[in-house]
Design a protein around this motif. Structure first.
Motif, PDB file in Angstrom:
ATOM      1  N   ASP A  57      42.888   6.483  17.649  1.00  0.00           N
ATOM      2  CA  ASP A  57      44.207   7.194  17.143  1.00  0.00           C
ATOM      3  C   ASP A  57      44.117   7.853  16.122  1.00  0.00           C
ATOM      4  OD1 ASP A  57      45.440   6.559  19.500  1.00  0.00           O
ATOM      5  OD2 ASP A  57      46.317   3.950  18.833  1.00  0.00           O
ATOM      6  N   SER A  58      43.101   7.455  14.680  1.00  0.00           N
ATOM      7  CA  SER A  58      43.167   8.118  13.809  1.00  0.00           C
ATOM      8  C   SER A  58      42.360   9.202  13.740  1.00  0.00           C
ATOM      9  CB  SER A  58      42.721   6.994  12.847  1.00  0.00           C
ATOM     10  OG  SER A  58      42.101   7.611  12.107  1.00  0.00           O
ATOM     11  N   LEU A  59      40.876   9.029  14.675  1.00  0.00           N
ATOM     12  CA  LEU A  59      39.222  10.602  15.154  1.00  0.00           C
ATOM     13  C   LEU A  59      40.431  11.021  15.922  1.00  0.00           C
ATOM     14  CD1 LEU A  59      36.926   7.923  15.819  1.00  0.00           C
ATOM     15  CD2 LEU A  59      36.892   9.289  13.926  1.00  0.00           C
ATOM     16  N   LYS A  60      41.274  10.594  16.662  1.00  0.00           N
ATOM     17  CA  LYS A  60      41.965  11.065  17.567  1.00  0.00           C
ATOM     18  C   LYS A  60      42.671  12.988  17.088  1.00  0.00           C
ATOM     19  CE  LYS A  60      45.451  11.514  21.285  1.00  0.00           C
ATOM     20  NZ  LYS A  60      46.280  11.718  22.162  1.00  0.00           N
ATOM     21  N   THR A  61      44.200  11.805  15.824  1.00  0.00           N
ATOM     22  CA  THR A  61      44.911  12.611  15.246  1.00  0.00           C
ATOM     23  C   THR A  61      44.249  12.959  14.442  1.00  0.00           C
ATOM     24  OG1 THR A  61      45.933  11.253  15.141  1.00  0.00           O
ATOM     25  CG2 THR A  61      46.625  12.875  13.453  1.00  0.00           C
ATOM     26  N   SER A 102      42.147  -3.094  16.448  1.00  0.00           N
ATOM     27  CA  SER A 102      42.030  -2.066  14.864  1.00  0.00           C
ATOM     28  C   SER A 102      41.095  -0.723  15.823  1.00  0.00           C
ATOM     29  CB  SER A 102      40.768  -3.265  14.817  1.00  0.00           C
ATOM     30  OG  SER A 102      39.586  -2.375  13.090  1.00  0.00           O
ATOM     31  N   ALA A 103      40.061  -1.196  17.255  1.00  0.00           N
ATOM     32  CA  ALA A 103      39.696  -0.706  17.361  1.00  0.00           C
ATOM     33  C   ALA A 103      40.363   0.795  18.038  1.00  0.00           C
ATOM     34  CB  ALA A 103      38.704  -0.687  18.466  1.00  0.00           C
ATOM     35  N   GLN A 104      41.793   0.556  18.850  1.00  0.00           N
ATOM     36  CA  GLN A 104      42.230   1.835  19.076  1.00  0.00           C
ATOM     37  C   GLN A 104      42.910   2.284  17.569  1.00  0.00           C
ATOM     38  OE1 GLN A 104      43.405   2.255  22.885  1.00  0.00           O
ATOM     39  NE2 GLN A 104      44.112   3.851  21.456  1.00  0.00           N
ATOM     40  N   SER A 147      40.854 -13.363  18.485  1.00  0.00           N
ATOM     41  CA  SER A 147      39.853 -13.052  17.228  1.00  0.00           C
ATOM     42  C   SER A 147      39.333 -11.159  17.870  1.00  0.00           C
ATOM     43  CB  SER A 147      38.498 -13.096  17.012  1.00  0.00           C
ATOM     44  OG  SER A 147      38.874 -14.131  16.573  1.00  0.00           O
ATOM     45  N   VAL A 148      39.360 -11.098  19.265  1.00  0.00           N
ATOM     46  CA  VAL A 148      39.290  -9.959  20.733  1.00  0.00           C
ATOM     47  C   VAL A 148      40.447  -9.004  20.218  1.00  0.00           C
ATOM     48  CG1 VAL A 148      39.407  -9.546  22.850  1.00  0.00           C
ATOM     49  CG2 VAL A 148      37.480 -11.108  21.952  1.00  0.00           C
ATOM     50  N   GLU A 149      41.018  -9.579  20.521  1.00  0.00           N
ATOM     51  CA  GLU A 149      42.972  -8.974  19.802  1.00  0.00           C
ATOM     52  C   GLU A 149      42.713  -7.825  19.177  1.00  0.00           C
ATOM     53  OE1 GLU A 149      46.092 -11.535  21.305  1.00  0.00           O
ATOM     54  OE2 GLU A 149      45.201 -11.366  23.061  1.00  0.00           O
ATOM     55  N   VAL A 150      42.701  -8.658  18.049  1.00  0.00           N
ATOM     56  CA  VAL A 150      42.741  -8.277  16.872  1.00  0.00           C
ATOM     57  C   VAL A 150      41.499  -6.631  16.885  1.00  0.00           C
ATOM     58  CG1 VAL A 150      41.833  -8.333  14.498  1.00  0.00           C
ATOM     59  CG2 VAL A 150      43.653 -10.009  15.230  1.00  0.00           C
ATOM     60  N   ALA A 151      40.290  -7.457  16.986  1.00  0.00           N
ATOM     61  CA  ALA A 151      38.875  -6.286  17.256  1.00  0.00           C
ATOM     62  C   ALA A 151      39.443  -5.029  18.206  1.00  0.00           C
ATOM     63  CB  ALA A 151      38.052  -6.376  17.580  1.00  0.00           C
ATOM     64  N   ALA A 152      40.281  -5.056  18.798  1.00  0.00           N
ATOM     65  CA  ALA A 152      40.804  -4.610  20.166  1.00  0.00           C
ATOM     66  C   ALA A 152      41.977  -3.599  19.647  1.00  0.00           C
ATOM     67  CB  ALA A 152      40.979  -4.974  21.387  1.00  0.00           C
TER      68      ALA A 152
END
Length: 92
Positions: A22-26, A16-18, A9-14
């Motif tokens: 990346d989307s916000l950066k773009t 998703s956050a990444q 769950s932590v890996e999925v959340a991380a």
């Protein structure tokens, strides 16, 4: 929940956050490229024109004063003396 489920769950959340970062950066890079940079360039261009206009006006006024002083040197000296006298009296 087991330790593995929490870790997944932590890996999925991380992940998703990444992806969101990346989307916000773009999106931010696109905004800078499409809106901000052209606006800054336009503002700089306007500032350059304003400076050029101010220099041209200054040069015109300097030439105008030089012409008037050369045409009437005694009047220019008397006016300068009066202005200097008044400025000296005011500054005391």
């Amino acid at each position: 929940m087991s330790n593995k489920n929490v870790k997944d769950s932590v890996e999925v959340a991380a992940k998703s956050a990444q992806e969101q970062l990346d989307s916000l950066k773009t999106q931010l890079e696109q905004l800078l490229h499409d809106r901000i940079n052209p606006a800054l360039l336009e503002a700089a261009d306007r500032a350059d024109h304003a400076v050029a206009n101010a220099r041209e006006l200054r040069d015109y006024q300097v030439h105008n004063v030089e012409t008037r002083v050369r045409a009437r040197p005694l009047a220019a000296i008397l006016i300068s003396a009066v202005v200097g006298f008044i400025a000296g009296r005011i500054s005391k």
